[in-house]
Design an enzyme around this catalytic site. Sequence first.
Site, PDB file in Angstrom:
ATOM      1  CG  PHE A  51     -22.775 -15.866  26.837  1.00  0.00           C
ATOM      2  CD1 PHE A  51     -22.958 -14.570  27.766  1.00  0.00           C
ATOM      3  CD2 PHE A  51     -23.388 -16.814  27.355  1.00  0.00           C
ATOM      4  CE1 PHE A  51     -24.074 -14.915  27.769  1.00  0.00           C
ATOM      5  CE2 PHE A  51     -24.572 -16.674  27.320  1.00  0.00           C
ATOM      6  CZ  PHE A  51     -25.152 -16.300  27.637  1.00  0.00           C
ATOM      7  CD  GLU A  72      16.699   6.203 -31.409  1.00  0.00           C
ATOM      8  OE1 GLU A  72      17.449   6.670 -30.699  1.00  0.00           O
ATOM      9  OE2 GLU A  72      15.466   5.589 -31.368  1.00  0.00           O
ATOM     10  CG  ASP A  96      11.264  11.799 -31.198  1.00  0.00           C
ATOM     11  OD1 ASP A  96      11.519  11.544 -29.762  1.00  0.00           O
ATOM     12  OD2 ASP A  96      11.363  10.904 -32.376  1.00  0.00           O
TER      13      ASP A  96
END
Length: 690
Positions: free
Chosen positions: A186, A481, A556
Site C-alpha cells: 500500500f 607552412e 587549403d
Amino acid sequence: MTRFCIEGRTGVLRDVLLSQSKDHHDVLRFFMKALRDLSRNLRYSSSIATAPRRPQGNRQQWVLSVILFVSLLTLSFYYISAPQREDEKKYADAKVVPISTITEGYKSLKFQKIVIRDNTVFAETATGAVQSYKEGLDTVSQLGWNDPTNATIVVVENREATNMFLSVLPDLILFMIIIGGIIWVFRGIARSQSSAMSFGKSRARVADAKQVKTRFKDVAGSDEAKEELVEVVDFLKFPKKYLNIGAKIPKGVLLVGPPGTGKTLMARAVAGEAGVPFFSIAGSEFVEMFVGVGASRVRDLFIKAKRNAPCIIFIDEIDAVGRQRGGAGFGGGHDEREQTLNQILTEMDGFEQGTNVIVMAATNRPDVLDAALLRPGRFDRHVFLDNPDLEAREQILKVHARNKKIVKGINLSVIAKQSVGLTGADLENVMNEAAIFAAKRGHAGINQKDIVDALEKVTIGPERKSRKLQQHEKEITAYHELGHAIVGHLCKESDKLHKISIVSRGSALGITWFLPDEDTYTTSKQKFLDQICGLLGGRAAEQLIFKDSTTGASNDIERASQIARNMATRYGMDDELGLVTYGEKQSSASLGADLGHARNYSEESARKIDQFVRETITAQYKRAEAFLRHHEKKLHELAIILLKDETMSVEEFLAIFEGKPVPPKKVKKVVEDEELNVVEDETTANDQKD
C-alpha cells in the site's frame, strides 16, 4: 488440603501467558504495548508516503519501536519457553519407579508434592524426586490421589498449553510478514500515485533574490544588451512608475546569439539586479512521451510564478518547444510539443493580464521559432548577443581573472587582440586553462606565457609532440607552412602573420597563424583574393622545392575553392555572372551554421560559376608561385631555422626575411586593474621564451 492447578485447553495465547508468573504478566503488557506502538507507526509511515519528507523525530521513534518490539518478543520467547529451569533440572535426574510406589508414598505421606505432566508423574521428597508413568486415561481419582485429608499437594500441568507459544509462533511470524507485506504494497501504491500526480508538475529550479548573486558587472561587454534589459530591471523594482503613466513593460524578452555569448548569464544578472525570484527551466523539460504533460507543466510553472510575482521565468533553449507548428516532424493538434507551445502562448498573452511575470528565453535558432511566439505581446523584445569585440574581450578576460592569481606585467589587451572570434565562454576557458598551466609549471601566479599557451590550446588545439614525423615529412611540412607565411606576408590585404609552427596540433601537422589588427565586419574582393593566394602558398612551396604534391594541402584547396565559389554565387564579384545570387540558401540550424544551398540556376550558369572558380584559383596559384620563386633563398634560410626550433615567432620571421633585428623580449608594463589579484612572480622576462 489438596490444591489443584489445572489449566484448560483453551488454545488462546492470552490464557497461556496469564497462566505464568507475575513477571510474565509484565512481559505481556510490554509486549502488547510495543505491538500497538509498532502498528501505529506503520500506519503513520504509510499515511505520509506522499509527503515530501518524513520528520526526523518520527523516523527515530519508528526505529526505536521496532527495536523494542523485537527485544520484547525475544524476551517473551525466552521466559515462556523455559519458565521453570530449576524444576526441570531437578526432575531430569529423578529415578524411575513403578506407579504403585508413588501411590503407596501418597498414602503414607512420604511425598511433599506430586506433579502430573501428561503421562509422566513426578513425586518430590525432602531429599529428591522420583518419576513414573501412568496410563493416558488414568485420572487423579482413579489413581486414588484425591483424598481431601491428605496433605500431599497434587498438581496437574497441561504441557500442551504451556508450550503452545512455540506452536503458535510460526503462525504469528507468518501473520506479521503478511501484514508487513500488505503495508509495503500500500505504501508503494501511495508513492506511485504521488509520482503520477506530480508527473505534470513543473520541474523548474527556483532561486530567490538572496541566492542569485550575479550582477551586470559580472557580465562584461554586451553594453547594448544591458541597456535593453535595464528597463526590465527598473520595471521589476518600480512597477508603479510605469503603470501610473500607462506604459507596459515587454512581457517577454528573447535573448538570441551564438552559443557561449552569455545568454543565460545575462538572464541571471537581470534577476540579480532586480532582486526577484528566478525560475529557470530548459525547453526540453516540458516535453514528455505522454500528450498533455508539457502543457500541465507550463500551467504549474506559471501558477508558481504568479504566486511569487514579481519574478522572472527563464526558459533556456526554447526552440525545443517553440518550433513552428504544422511543419515536418509535427503531428496535428494533439501533438505534445504543439500543445505545450499553445499553453506557453496562452500563459504569456492570454485572458489574464497584469501578472508582473516576465518571461525570458534564450536560443541560437531564432529561424525555427513559431511566428506567434515572436509577435508583440509575447516575445516582443529581441536582444541579440553577438561575439564580443576587442574591447569587450578585454573586459571579459578581466572578469574571469578576478578570482585568479596573476603576476605583474600581464597585458590582457594583447590576448584580446589574439582572440578574434572567441565567445565569452571561450575566453573563460582560456583563463581556466592558463591557471592549469601555471599550476602544472609551479608558478606563483598566471603569467603572460601561460595565457598565450592556453589561447593557442583553445583556438588551434593542444600540441602533439608525441607525433614523430619522418625527416622528409618534417621538411615538407616546414616548407609548406613557410609558403603560407611568405605569401601571406607579401599580400597587402592579408591578415598579419603571428606565428609559425611545425609541431602537430590536432589533425594538422603544422600551423601558420594569421591575426587581424582589429575586428572587421566587411570583406573586399581583393582581400578574398589575397586569402586564396595565401592558402595556395603551401602547395606552391611543395611544388617549387620537392617537385611533388602531397595531401597536406587538401584543406587549403577546399577553403580556397569555397571562397571563390562564394564570390561568384553570393557576393556578385564576377562581372560576367553579374549582381545575381545563385542558389537558395537553406535555413541554418543554428547561428553560424551553413547548410549549403539549393540549385536554382541553369547549366550554363553552373558552367560559368565553375569557370570563374577555376580561373580564380589558377591565377592566385601562379601569383603565389611568383612570390616564392622571387624569395626562394629566404625560404631556404627560414626552413633551416624552423626545422631546428620547430616554432618561429613573427619577429624571428621578419629578422630573416626583411633583415630586421629581433627586439628584446620585454614584458610590457601596463596599468594594473584594482580588481585583479596580482602577485609577484619569480619568472623573468627571459623565461618567457618558448
